[in-house]
Design a protein around this motif. Structure first.
Motif, PDB file in Angstrom:
ATOM      1  N   ALA A  51       0.838  -1.204   0.000  1.00 49.04           N
ATOM      2  CA  ALA A  51       0.000   0.000   0.000  1.00 49.04           C
ATOM      3  C   ALA A  51       0.875   1.257   0.000  1.00 49.04           C
ATOM      4  CB  ALA A  51      -0.939  -0.006   1.205  1.00 49.04           C
ATOM      5  N   VAL A  52       1.919   1.247   0.833  1.00 46.53           N
ATOM      6  CA  VAL A  52       2.823   2.405   0.879  1.00 46.53           C
ATOM      7  C   VAL A  52       3.515   2.580  -0.475  1.00 46.53           C
ATOM      8  CG1 VAL A  52       4.914   3.356   1.925  1.00 46.53           C
ATOM      9  CG2 VAL A  52       3.203   2.243   3.369  1.00 46.53           C
ATOM     10  N   GLU A  53       3.978   1.471  -1.013  1.00 50.96           N
ATOM     11  CA  GLU A  53       4.665   1.490  -2.304  1.00 50.96           C
ATOM     12  C   GLU A  53       3.779   2.119  -3.388  1.00 50.96           C
ATOM     13  OE1 GLU A  53       6.824  -2.368  -2.658  1.00 50.96           O
ATOM     14  OE2 GLU A  53       5.946  -2.284  -4.667  1.00 50.96           O
ATOM     15  N   VAL A  54       2.549   1.666  -3.461  1.00 53.04           N
ATOM     16  CA  VAL A  54       1.625   2.168  -4.482  1.00 53.04           C
ATOM     17  C   VAL A  54       1.376   3.665  -4.272  1.00 53.04           C
ATOM     18  CG1 VAL A  54      -0.753   2.034  -5.362  1.00 53.04           C
ATOM     19  CG2 VAL A  54       0.512  -0.069  -4.850  1.00 53.04           C
ATOM     20  N   LEU A  55       1.162   4.057  -3.009  1.00 53.51           N
ATOM     21  CA  LEU A  55       0.875   5.464  -2.745  1.00 53.51           C
ATOM     22  C   LEU A  55       2.079   6.348  -3.065  1.00 53.51           C
ATOM     23  CD1 LEU A  55      -1.103   7.612  -1.781  1.00 53.51           C
ATOM     24  CD2 LEU A  55      -0.191   7.322   0.528  1.00 53.51           C
ATOM     25  N   VAL A  56       3.261   5.913  -2.600  1.00 56.17           N
ATOM     26  CA  VAL A  56       4.456   6.738  -2.812  1.00 56.17           C
ATOM     27  C   VAL A  56       4.713   6.922  -4.308  1.00 56.17           C
ATOM     28  CG1 VAL A  56       6.967   6.786  -2.528  1.00 56.17           C
ATOM     29  CG2 VAL A  56       5.510   6.275  -0.567  1.00 56.17           C
ATOM     30  N   LYS A  57       4.508   5.864  -5.088  1.00 56.03           N
ATOM     31  CA  LYS A  57       4.675   5.998  -6.539  1.00 56.03           C
ATOM     32  C   LYS A  57       3.701   7.023  -7.112  1.00 56.03           C
ATOM     33  CE  LYS A  57       6.837   1.748  -8.153  1.00 56.03           C
ATOM     34  NZ  LYS A  57       6.600   0.418  -8.735  1.00 56.03           N
ATOM     35  N   LYS A  58       2.479   6.995  -6.626  1.00 57.01           N
ATOM     36  CA  LYS A  58       1.500   7.987  -7.088  1.00 57.01           C
ATOM     37  C   LYS A  58       1.944   9.401  -6.730  1.00 57.01           C
ATOM     38  CE  LYS A  58      -3.039   7.324  -6.312  1.00 57.01           C
ATOM     39  NZ  LYS A  58      -4.114   6.783  -7.169  1.00 57.01           N
ATOM     40  N   LEU A  59       2.438   9.536  -5.484  1.00 57.63           N
ATOM     41  CA  LEU A  59       2.827  10.867  -5.017  1.00 57.63           C
ATOM     42  C   LEU A  59       3.992  11.405  -5.834  1.00 57.63           C
ATOM     43  CD1 LEU A  59       2.506  10.422  -1.138  1.00 57.63           C
ATOM     44  CD2 LEU A  59       0.879  11.463  -2.714  1.00 57.63           C
ATOM     45  N   LYS A  60       4.847  10.480  -6.283  1.00 55.99           N
ATOM     46  CA  LYS A  60       5.987  10.898  -7.095  1.00 55.99           C
ATOM     47  C   LYS A  60       5.613  11.008  -8.563  1.00 55.99           C
ATOM     48  CE  LYS A  60       9.661   9.078  -4.134  1.00 55.99           C
ATOM     49  NZ  LYS A  60      10.573   7.937  -3.934  1.00 55.99           N
ATOM     50  N   GLY A  61       4.360  10.745  -8.867  1.00 57.91           N
ATOM     51  CA  GLY A  61       3.920  10.824 -10.255  1.00 57.91           C
ATOM     52  C   GLY A  61       4.429   9.678 -11.115  1.00 57.91           C
ATOM     53  N   GLU A  62       4.881   8.584 -10.445  1.00 56.51           N
ATOM     54  CA  GLU A  62       5.433   7.466 -11.222  1.00 56.51           C
ATOM     55  C   GLU A  62       4.353   6.479 -11.650  1.00 56.51           C
ATOM     56  OE1 GLU A  62       8.475   5.657  -8.882  1.00 56.51           O
ATOM     57  OE2 GLU A  62       9.581   7.538  -8.679  1.00 56.51           O
ATOM     58  N   GLU A  63       3.205   6.594 -11.003  1.00 57.79           N
ATOM     59  CA  GLU A  63       2.165   5.601 -11.238  1.00 57.79           C
ATOM     60  C   GLU A  63       1.058   6.232 -12.061  1.00 57.79           C
ATOM     61  OE1 GLU A  63       1.365   2.066 -11.324  1.00 57.79           O
ATOM     62  OE2 GLU A  63       2.621   2.369  -9.558  1.00 57.79           O
ATOM     63  N   GLY A  64       0.865   5.752 -13.261  1.00 63.70           N
ATOM     64  CA  GLY A  64      -0.185   6.314 -14.086  1.00 63.70           C
ATOM     65  C   GLY A  64      -1.476   5.527 -13.967  1.00 63.70           C
ATOM     66  N   GLU A  65      -1.375   4.244 -14.230  1.00 62.72           N
ATOM     67  CA  GLU A  65      -2.550   3.368 -14.251  1.00 62.72           C
ATOM     68  C   GLU A  65      -3.081   3.114 -12.846  1.00 62.72           C
ATOM     69  OE1 GLU A  65      -3.683   1.666 -17.348  1.00 62.72           O
ATOM     70  OE2 GLU A  65      -2.676   3.576 -17.806  1.00 62.72           O
ATOM     71  N   LYS A  66      -4.311   2.690 -12.788  1.00 60.32           N
ATOM     72  CA  LYS A  66      -4.874   2.204 -11.522  1.00 60.32           C
ATOM     73  C   LYS A  66      -4.078   0.986 -11.082  1.00 60.32           C
ATOM     74  CE  LYS A  66      -8.193   4.778 -10.373  1.00 60.32           C
ATOM     75  NZ  LYS A  66      -7.085   5.750 -10.270  1.00 60.32           N
ATOM     76  N   LYS A  67      -3.837   0.910  -9.804  1.00 59.09           N
ATOM     77  CA  LYS A  67      -3.101  -0.229  -9.262  1.00 59.09           C
ATOM     78  C   LYS A  67      -4.043  -0.977  -8.331  1.00 59.09           C
ATOM     79  CE  LYS A  67       1.120  -2.042  -8.946  1.00 59.09           C
ATOM     80  NZ  LYS A  67       2.026  -2.332 -10.043  1.00 59.09           N
TER      81      LYS A  67
END
Lengths: 344, 344
Positions: A307-323
């Protein structure tokens, strides 16, 4: 001394330098201005002597980043969530984030209050273990483009990021484990809840029975409202007095198991001879029980970390797609569900 | 729509009224200005349509009140603290305060981080379950006149407000209970800690023995560092192999008791026949154990409620004097410490 907060300007006056220079030094950027060590030291000393407090609030209003994650758990007094909170914290810390925690106590109104408080405190994003009837709040967060990940519980009708457990499969396997051990009359104690994870656990149990051509008695499924001793007593009594008396029980949460085992002890029933037991969730009490309890191990560490991994990636703008991550549970087999042949 | 935050001025322009009027309406103070219902409704509708978010951060910078309490607990994964957090929350809620929680995980650096984060987030005050070596942080809060109450653990050398337990007396009584039951060779397992509450528990145990003219063997007192299985095994082995083998054990925390009982089960020792047991703290596992465990009941609800009460009074300026509350524990006697005559 030190009660009134000095401003940067006050410090600049005392040090006889510019306000900009004070700001650079106190923000650790003195190298960029090539200010002398001595001046920098002087500024820092004045700030210290007068107990200068940088106004992070105003600062975060400007930068928009706080490196803080808001974690909302469904009930802090439930060790499962408390332990997951600890994992989330440790993992967030590794990523440079501080976690502030709120407990909604399975209450939708409290959950909304907390989300508001945390949004107003400018957390960068949320990790949420949802309570019942909070779909609208989750939808609100999506509408407002606030980054968040649902943890452990999710709403299948909402296209959010989430990290949770395949509860259907875990329950199906728990029931199958008992069936294969020769226990054909299996009861299930869960909560009466609109939450998906609980409905999935019940569905998994029911379909395992159906697929093994077992016709369940209506008394075998107990959905309690509040896990009171009365509900548990009455429900277990009904299961034992049903046309086909149960010889095994699955508990939908570890707390239900604790309540149920207390009553089973009161009745003087022996585990597993009189009643085999499988519970969702791990608990210290299961280890110390005279007959160690078989349980569905929820991968707490993986759930929290992911959960932390997914959120941190989003916060860094690294995550585009829904996870959307669905994890698998594991049945930890112990004496409480020993195969029937070995018992009889 | 809705992504960019409208300002009060934007809304005022759209509604063709003054910014001040918008501010009054959105802060629910329209009665003071006798603005017409229709205008007020129009302003609220515009704010809603454009997804207006009041900037509480800026607001709290001005008003200085956030109605938020920062609760720092020593370890969220410890049910004792998690349960106390739940009580603090419920009580704060009744008083109109929201609680945000941080867990220092018994780590002084993490504790300081959390205090900083919460101070920067403008909590009105703190309730803190202190970790080891955080005296300086507590002193800092005092120096800065930030309202706080220490909960469960306090530093006797610091003149802070606190709500904690009379740990010396509780331990003295636990040992006396065993002595009066005929157990004269009592071991104690605690933590090697500079924290006052733990030192007091050890002192209480030791003085009870002294006052009953019992000369304790050195092996009887075990102070573990991390509560690892190795430490517990070795320590209990030493107690059992001492010149005078122990026939009773006091555990300084419920977690130590869980570890110890696991090893006692491994050894095949029977409670209380081979070894009587008293533990600090309550736990579900104690109820389900084959021989229910006698424990020192810590009045969690009273501790939590009183801490909130003391803090809220301070925040309202009603509390002038230092408030130092020392509560009494109660021994809940069960089979694990049955009097020796009844056992033999």
């Amino acid at each position: 001394m030190g009660k009134k907060n000095l401003s940067l300007k006050d410090i600049a006056e005392k040090a006889q330098v510019s306000t900009a220079l004070v700001s650079y030094v106190l923000n650790g950027k003195e190298k960029e201005t090539r200010v002398g060590q001595e001046i920098a030291e002087k500024i820092r000393q004045i700030a210290k002597d007068f107990n200068y407090q940088p106004n992070y609030l105003a600062k975060s209003l400007r930068s928009g980043k706080t490196y803080t994650i808001g974690l909302i758990i469904a009930d802090i007094s439930n060790p499962f969530f408390a332990n997951i909170a600890r994992i989330v914290e440790d993992e967030a810390k590794k990523n440079g984030y501080t976690v502030i925690i709120g407990s909604s106590d399975e209450n939708a109104a409290k959950s909304r209050d907390l989300i508001d408080v945390f949004v107003n405190r400018k957390v960068d994003g949320f990790i949420i273990v949802s309570s019942e009837d909070t779909e609208e709040q989750v939808q609100d967060l999506m509408d407002k483009n606030i980054p968040f990940v649902l943890l452990d519980r999710h709403f299948p009708e909402l296209p959010t990021d989430y990290v949770s457990l395949n509860n259907y499969k875990a329950a199906y396997e728990a029931a199958t484990h008992l069936l294969e051990g020769g226990y054909l009359k299996i009861g299930f104690i869960g909560y009466k809840s609109r939450l998906f994870h609980m409905k999935e656990r019940i569905r998994g149990y029911q379909e395992a029975l159906q697929n093994h051509q077992i016709a369940a008695e209506p008394e075998w499924l107990l959905e309690v409202e509040f896990n009171t001793l009365e509900e548990i007593r009455t429900g277990i009594d009904n299961m034992l007095e049903a046309r086909h008396r149960v010889n095994a029980l699955i508990f939908g949460t570890y707390r239900l198991a604790i309540s149920g085992l207390k009553y089973i002890n009161e009745l003087g029933l022996k585990v597993p001879d009189d009643l085999a037991i499988v519970s969702f969730g791990q608990a210290e009490a299961f280890d110390l029980y005279y007959c160690p309890i078989t349980y569905v191990h929820q991968p707490m560490a993986d759930l929290g970390k992911t959960a932390v991994e997914v959120l941190v990636k989003k916060l860094k703008g690294e995550e585009g797609e829904k996870k959307q991550v669905m994890m698998e549970a594991e049945i930890i087999t112990r004496s409480s569900s020993k195969a029937k042949a070995a018992v009889d």
